[in-house]
Scaffold this active site. Structure first.
Site, PDB file in Angstrom:
ATOM      1  N   HIS A  10       0.835  -1.210   0.000  1.00  0.00           N
ATOM      2  CA  HIS A  10       0.000   0.000   0.000  1.00  0.00           C
ATOM      3  C   HIS A  10       0.865   1.253   0.000  1.00  0.00           C
ATOM      4  O   HIS A  10       0.494   2.261  -0.601  1.00  0.00           O
ATOM      5  CB  HIS A  10      -0.978  -0.022   1.182  1.00  0.00           C
ATOM      6  CG  HIS A  10      -2.206  -0.827   0.893  1.00  0.00           C
ATOM      7  ND1 HIS A  10      -3.476  -0.427   1.207  1.00  0.00           N
ATOM      8  CD2 HIS A  10      -2.331  -2.032   0.264  1.00  0.00           C
ATOM      9  CE1 HIS A  10      -4.351  -1.355   0.793  1.00  0.00           C
ATOM     10  NE2 HIS A  10      -3.674  -2.335   0.229  1.00  0.00           N
ATOM     11  N   HIS A 128      -1.999 -12.385  -3.257  1.00  0.00           N
ATOM     12  CA  HIS A 128      -3.148 -12.678  -2.386  1.00  0.00           C
ATOM     13  C   HIS A 128      -3.220 -14.140  -1.968  1.00  0.00           C
ATOM     14  O   HIS A 128      -3.953 -14.472  -1.040  1.00  0.00           O
ATOM     15  CB  HIS A 128      -4.455 -12.228  -3.060  1.00  0.00           C
ATOM     16  CG  HIS A 128      -4.533 -10.743  -3.172  1.00  0.00           C
ATOM     17  ND1 HIS A 128      -4.340 -10.070  -4.351  1.00  0.00           N
ATOM     18  CD2 HIS A 128      -4.694  -9.796  -2.228  1.00  0.00           C
ATOM     19  CE1 HIS A 128      -4.421  -8.778  -4.129  1.00  0.00           C
ATOM     20  NE2 HIS A 128      -4.628  -8.579  -2.859  1.00  0.00           N
ATOM     21  N   THR A 129      -2.475 -15.018  -2.620  1.00  0.00           N
ATOM     22  CA  THR A 129      -2.506 -16.427  -2.202  1.00  0.00           C
ATOM     23  C   THR A 129      -1.845 -16.597  -0.831  1.00  0.00           C
ATOM     24  O   THR A 129      -2.045 -17.617  -0.179  1.00  0.00           O
ATOM     25  CB  THR A 129      -1.780 -17.337  -3.221  1.00  0.00           C
ATOM     26  OG1 THR A 129      -0.429 -16.892  -3.345  1.00  0.00           O
ATOM     27  CG2 THR A 129      -2.467 -17.312  -4.572  1.00  0.00           C
TER      28      THR A 129
END
Ligand code: HEM
Length: 139
Positions: A10, A128-129
């Site tokens: 982010h 994201h895994t």
């Protein structure tokens, strides 16, 4: 581990190749809903960072922590590069981070602004895994 990787990502995803600003500066708008929950990981890293704050910026430390996470999760050892400069305020971040309620067009606009191709975007979204790893090991 996922939270630390997301914190660093982010910080990075506020970059704009058009305006040549934003990006990794150790600054996030923690009150923005898209960054919800990330204060926890900033606070987790802060006491460790304080040992090294004379050596590197917070942005470098978050980047280094995310490389450690990738390696610990079984990913590659990615070479680390120094030199990110911290910012106390990051007003340009507003509206630049991904909104998970939006679709493909929004995602591609974001990755294009970061300077990535569609193929690179798909590879990065593979991060994201990592989210399910803890859950899998408990099962
Ligand atoms: C369009 C781009 C993206 C969208 C819409 C998106 C959205 C999300 C959402 C909704 C979550 C769940 C947050 C929560 O638990 O409250 C999440 C988690 C996460 N994201 Fe993304 N993301 C994007 C890009 C990326 C990229 C590029 C990376 C890394 C390269 C990344 C790494 C992660 C990680 C590691 C988590 C798990 C955090 C945890 O385990 O707590 N994301 N993302």
């Amino acid at each position: 581990m996922g939270g630390i990787l997301r914190l660093a990502t982010h910080d990075a995803m506020s970059y704009s190749k058009y305006e040549n600003n934003g990006g990794m500066d150790g600054c996030l708008q923690f009150d923005d809903i898209v960054n919800r929950g990330l204060e926890k990981y900033r606070d987790l890293l802060q006491p460790v960072y304080e040992h090294y704050s004379s050596l590197m910026s917070r942005a470098d430390f978050w980047a280094l922590a995310s490389l450690a996470v990738i390696e610990a999760a079984g990913g590659p050892r990615i070479p680390f590069q120094w030199g990110r400069v911290d910012a106390a305020h990051c007003p340009e971040d507003g509206g630049r981070l991904p909104d998970p309620t939006k679709g493909h067009g929004h995602v591609m606009k974001l990755f294009t602004r970061l300077g990535f191709t569609a193929e690179e975007a798909v590879a990065l979204m593979g991060a994201h895994t990592i989210e399910g790893l803890g859950w899998l090991s408990e099962a």
